[in-house]
Enzyme design. Structure first.
Site, PDB file in Angstrom:
ATOM      1  N   LEU A  38       0.816  -1.214   0.000  1.00  0.00           N
ATOM      2  CA  LEU A  38       0.000   0.000   0.000  1.00  0.00           C
ATOM      3  C   LEU A  38       0.847   1.260   0.000  1.00  0.00           C
ATOM      4  CD1 LEU A  38      -2.708  -1.064   2.610  1.00  0.00           C
ATOM      5  CD2 LEU A  38      -2.947  -0.997   0.125  1.00  0.00           C
ATOM      6  N   GLY A  39       2.022   1.182   0.583  1.00  0.00           N
ATOM      7  CA  GLY A  39       2.900   2.343   0.641  1.00  0.00           C
ATOM      8  C   GLY A  39       4.252   1.959   1.194  1.00  0.00           C
ATOM      9  N   LYS A  40       5.239   2.805   0.914  1.00  0.00           N
ATOM     10  CA  LYS A  40       6.576   2.558   1.449  1.00  0.00           C
ATOM     11  C   LYS A  40       7.284   3.883   1.634  1.00  0.00           C
ATOM     12  CE  LYS A  40       8.663   1.900  -3.129  1.00  0.00           C
ATOM     13  NZ  LYS A  40       9.453   0.985  -3.989  1.00  0.00           N
ATOM     14  N   GLY A  41       8.307   3.888   2.469  1.00  0.00           N
ATOM     15  CA  GLY A  41       9.044   5.111   2.729  1.00  0.00           C
ATOM     16  C   GLY A  41      10.334   4.826   3.454  1.00  0.00           C
ATOM     17  N   TYR A  43      11.071   4.940   6.557  1.00  0.00           N
ATOM     18  CA  TYR A  43      10.982   4.239   7.831  1.00  0.00           C
ATOM     19  C   TYR A  43      10.341   2.858   7.733  1.00  0.00           C
ATOM     20  CZ  TYR A  43      12.449   8.516  10.096  1.00  0.00           C
ATOM     21  OH  TYR A  43      13.176   9.606  10.497  1.00  0.00           O
ATOM     22  N   GLY A  44       9.814   2.488   6.577  1.00  0.00           N
ATOM     23  CA  GLY A  44       9.193   1.180   6.462  1.00  0.00           C
ATOM     24  C   GLY A  44       8.192   1.100   5.333  1.00  0.00           C
ATOM     25  N   LYS A  45       7.165   0.276   5.526  1.00  0.00           N
ATOM     26  CA  LYS A  45       6.168   0.063   4.484  1.00  0.00           C
ATOM     27  C   LYS A  45       4.844  -0.362   5.112  1.00  0.00           C
ATOM     28  CE  LYS A  45       7.348  -4.816   3.770  1.00  0.00           C
ATOM     29  NZ  LYS A  45       7.616  -5.867   2.766  1.00  0.00           N
ATOM     30  N   ASP A 153       0.246  15.681  13.964  1.00  0.00           N
ATOM     31  CA  ASP A 153       0.490  15.463  12.535  1.00  0.00           C
ATOM     32  C   ASP A 153      -0.834  15.402  11.772  1.00  0.00           C
ATOM     33  OD1 ASP A 153       2.130  15.166  10.333  1.00  0.00           O
ATOM     34  OD2 ASP A 153       2.363  12.992  10.562  1.00  0.00           O
TER      35      ASP A 153
END
Length: 385
Positions: A38-41, A43-45, A153
């Site tokens: 679904l997503g990644k970045g 710091y993780g996924k 946030d």
């Protein structure tokens, strides 16, 4: 009321301790069928998975051990679980574990993505849709604040939606959440949602977490939903659009700032309170309830106004701890003892904002049916309309 902060502190610490003591090392593929990322970045996924034992869809959030302290993981998981009784906050499955590379926890999956996906740039959402969303987010924030916590946030990427009409939305991503009054270090960099007192680079010693920063971000979020634009790039004197707003707020000019002229007098009064320059003068997010029955846009229509009541009690807190202790964190747990969300087929996404203000910056992976809306742009030319 004076005992509430102590109760919250004890319960959160107890949840963190319990999670740490019961954190197992597992192989993801043994218990889950991974559907897609679904997503990644950095710091993780986040992966959409099906639990092989329960047969239910859920989202697994993976945080890299190299960049995430165990303490940070335990705090985010415990806060998320602690807040999940609220129907407008993302629900938890009560599953947390670790792999060789990641700390992992499971939460519900929202099929329609996040609010960022559906806001048409330079157009905004229809007023009734925006009001439905704002109402639910305000309830979620009031609940969070009643627990003596500050989200820190608030932005569209952290509001998950379950249908395109925003009949059901939930607040998510509590990686930045802290107790009100907690000292935190100053973060370099700003985003349009950052309150002016946090943008003041002359203060190098950090600051204490305060509810008013959520209120400011909530006000900016409301502007974005209704217009499809940010009101400014950053709340600093160097930003022309922010300075124009400051002059109006301080009543140095009677002219409404150019990008605010689409709003009714009623909604401008609401914005004045939410976006008060002095943090001690900002209202609470529940102020928005008094304005839901009025028109907000000069060319819009009024949405329906429904009163909601928040009930928060220590009994509810104790019940959560009892539920937590009656189950194992392992995905192999008997389904009859597991904490299940109120409805199936939910989605969780991480922030797509690259600002270092968030510990969870993710790029979203393409969905099977990508949304038609474009990305909200933040350049000065696009902001001023």
């Amino acid at each position: 009321m004076s005992s509430s902060p102590v109760v919250s502190r004890d319960i959160l610490e107890e949840l963190q301790l319990y999670t740490a003591q019961n954190l197992e090392k597992l192989e993801v593929n043994k218990y889950y069928e991974v559907i897609r990322e679904l997503g990644k970045g950095t710091y993780g996924k986040v992966d959409l998975v099906i639990h092989k034992i329960r047969g239910s869809k859920m989202a697994l959030k993976f945080l890299k051990k190299k960049s995430t302290k165990l303490k940070s993981f335990l705090r985010e998981y415990s806060i998320s679980l602690y807040l999940s009784p609220c129907p407008f906050i993302i629900n938890m499955f009560g599953i947390a574990f670790e792999t060789d590379e990641y700390y992992v926890f499971a939460q519900e999956y929202a099929p329609s993505g996040d609010l960022f996906d559906i806001i048409p740039p330079q157009v905004g959402l229809p007023e009734p849709v925006a009001k439905r969303c704002v109402h639910q987010v305000a309830i979620a924030l009031e609940y969070l604040h009643s627990k003596k916590l500050v989200h820190r946030d608030i932005k569209p990427e952290n509001i998950l939606i379950f249908d395109k009409e925003c009949r059901k939305v939930k607040l998510s991503d509590f990686g930045m959440t802290r107790r009100a009054g907690s000292p935190v270090k100053r973060v370099s960099g700003t985003i349009p949602y950052t309150a002016p007192e946090l943008c003041d680079t002359s203060k190098h010693d950090g600051f204490c977490v305060d509810y008013s920063t959520d209120v400011w971000a909530f006000g900016v979020l409301l502007f974005c939903m209704l217009t499809g634009n940010f009101p400014w790039e950053k709340a600093m004197p160097s930003d022309t659009f922010y300075e124009e707003f400051v002059r109006w707020q301080k009543r140095r000019t009677g002219a409404v700032p150019s990008q605010w002229r689409r709003f009714t007098d009623e909604s401008l009064r609401m914005f004045r309170k939410l976006l008060a320059l002095e943090q001690e003068r900002r209202c609470s997010v529940k102020e928005v309830f008094a304005h839901l029955g009025h028109r907000w846009m000069l060319d819009g229509t009024s949405g329906n106004h429904h009163q909601s009541v928040l009930n928060s009690s220590s009994e509810e807190d104790e019940l959560l701890v009892d539920r937590m202790k009656q189950q194992t964190l392992s995905p192999t747990a008997n389904t009859s003892n597991a904490i299940e969300p109120g409805s199936a087929n939910h989605f969780t996404s991480m922030s797509t904002n690259s600002s270092v203000s968030s510990t969870n910056s993710y790029e979203r992976s393409a969905r099977d049916s990508p949304p038609t809306s474009r990305i909200l742009v933040t350049t000065p030319i696009e902001i001023c309309v």
